[in-house]
Design a protein around this motif. Structure first.
Motif, short mmCIF file in Angstrom:
data_model
loop_
_atom_site.label_atom_id
_atom_site.label_comp_id
_atom_site.label_asym_id
_atom_site.label_seq_id
_atom_site.Cartn_x
_atom_site.Cartn_y
_atom_site.Cartn_z
N ALA A 133 44.69 -16.56 4.92
CA ALA A 133 43.24 -16.88 5.34
C ALA A 133 42.58 -16.05 6.74
CB ALA A 133 42.65 -18.09 4.89
N THR A 134 43.73 -15.72 7.37
CA THR A 134 43.86 -15.72 8.57
C THR A 134 44.14 -14.37 9.08
OG1 THR A 134 45.05 -17.53 10.02
CG2 THR A 134 42.50 -17.62 9.21
N ASP A 135 44.11 -13.51 10.01
CA ASP A 135 45.61 -13.25 11.06
C ASP A 135 45.96 -13.46 12.33
OD1 ASP A 135 43.23 -12.81 13.00
OD2 ASP A 135 42.62 -11.41 12.89
N LYS A 182 37.08 -24.18 5.38
CA LYS A 182 35.49 -23.36 5.06
C LYS A 182 35.38 -22.97 3.37
CE LYS A 182 32.95 -22.55 8.86
NZ LYS A 182 32.49 -21.74 10.30
N GLN A 183 37.72 -22.11 3.54
CA GLN A 183 37.79 -21.25 2.17
C GLN A 183 38.04 -22.35 1.12
OE1 GLN A 183 41.14 -18.52 2.97
NE2 GLN A 183 39.37 -17.06 3.35
N LYS A 203 36.20 -22.48 -3.15
CA LYS A 203 37.39 -22.47 -4.04
C LYS A 203 36.70 -24.04 -4.40
CE LYS A 203 40.64 -19.23 -2.77
NZ LYS A 203 42.19 -19.45 -2.56
N ALA A 204 36.89 -24.81 -4.14
CA ALA A 204 36.74 -25.83 -4.75
C ALA A 204 34.81 -25.85 -5.65
CB ALA A 204 36.69 -27.57 -3.57
N GLU A 207 31.46 -29.43 6.38
CA GLU A 207 30.50 -28.45 6.09
C GLU A 207 30.17 -27.42 5.14
OE1 GLU A 207 31.00 -26.44 10.18
OE2 GLU A 207 30.37 -28.27 11.33
N GLY A 208 31.36 -27.38 4.40
CA GLY A 208 31.17 -26.39 3.66
C GLY A 208 30.81 -26.91 2.06
#
Length: 103
Positions: free
Chosen positions: A46-48, A62-63, A67-68, A98-99
């Protein structure tokens, strides 16, 4: 086992299990009745590596919420696996709320 006695996930309300290592954070939505992992997200993909750990947790939160929602899941049971609700765990949980996830 102490935590699993109390927290169980179903297909309607899966268990959102969080694992935190020294460098990464992983989240799975698990249906304990069927024994299936419905979806998973990790900070590996998901991230670097240049973002700090709290920001990585926010991105993963958030991801997993996105997806959910795509999978039709709105309510989950939060399983922090014995980690204190502080730091990366708290950042991930707040970003998931928040998502749009409810727990």
């Amino acid at each position: 086992m102490r935590i699993r006695k109390v927290i169980q996930g179903t297909s309607d309300r899966p268990r959102m299990s969080v694992f935190r290592s020294n460098k990464q954070i992983y989240v799975q939505l698990i249906d304990d009745m069927q024994g299936n992992t419905l979806l998973s997200v990790s900070s590996n993909t998901a991230t670097d590596d240049k973002t700090n750990k709290i920001d990585q947790a926010k991105i993963v939160g958030k991801q997993v919420a996105e997806k959910a929602k795509e999978a039709g899941i709105e309510n989950v049971v939060f399983d922090r696996n014995g980690y204190l609700y502080h730091g990366r765990i708290k950042a991930l949980a707040e970003a998931a709320r928040e998502g749009g996830l409810k727990f």
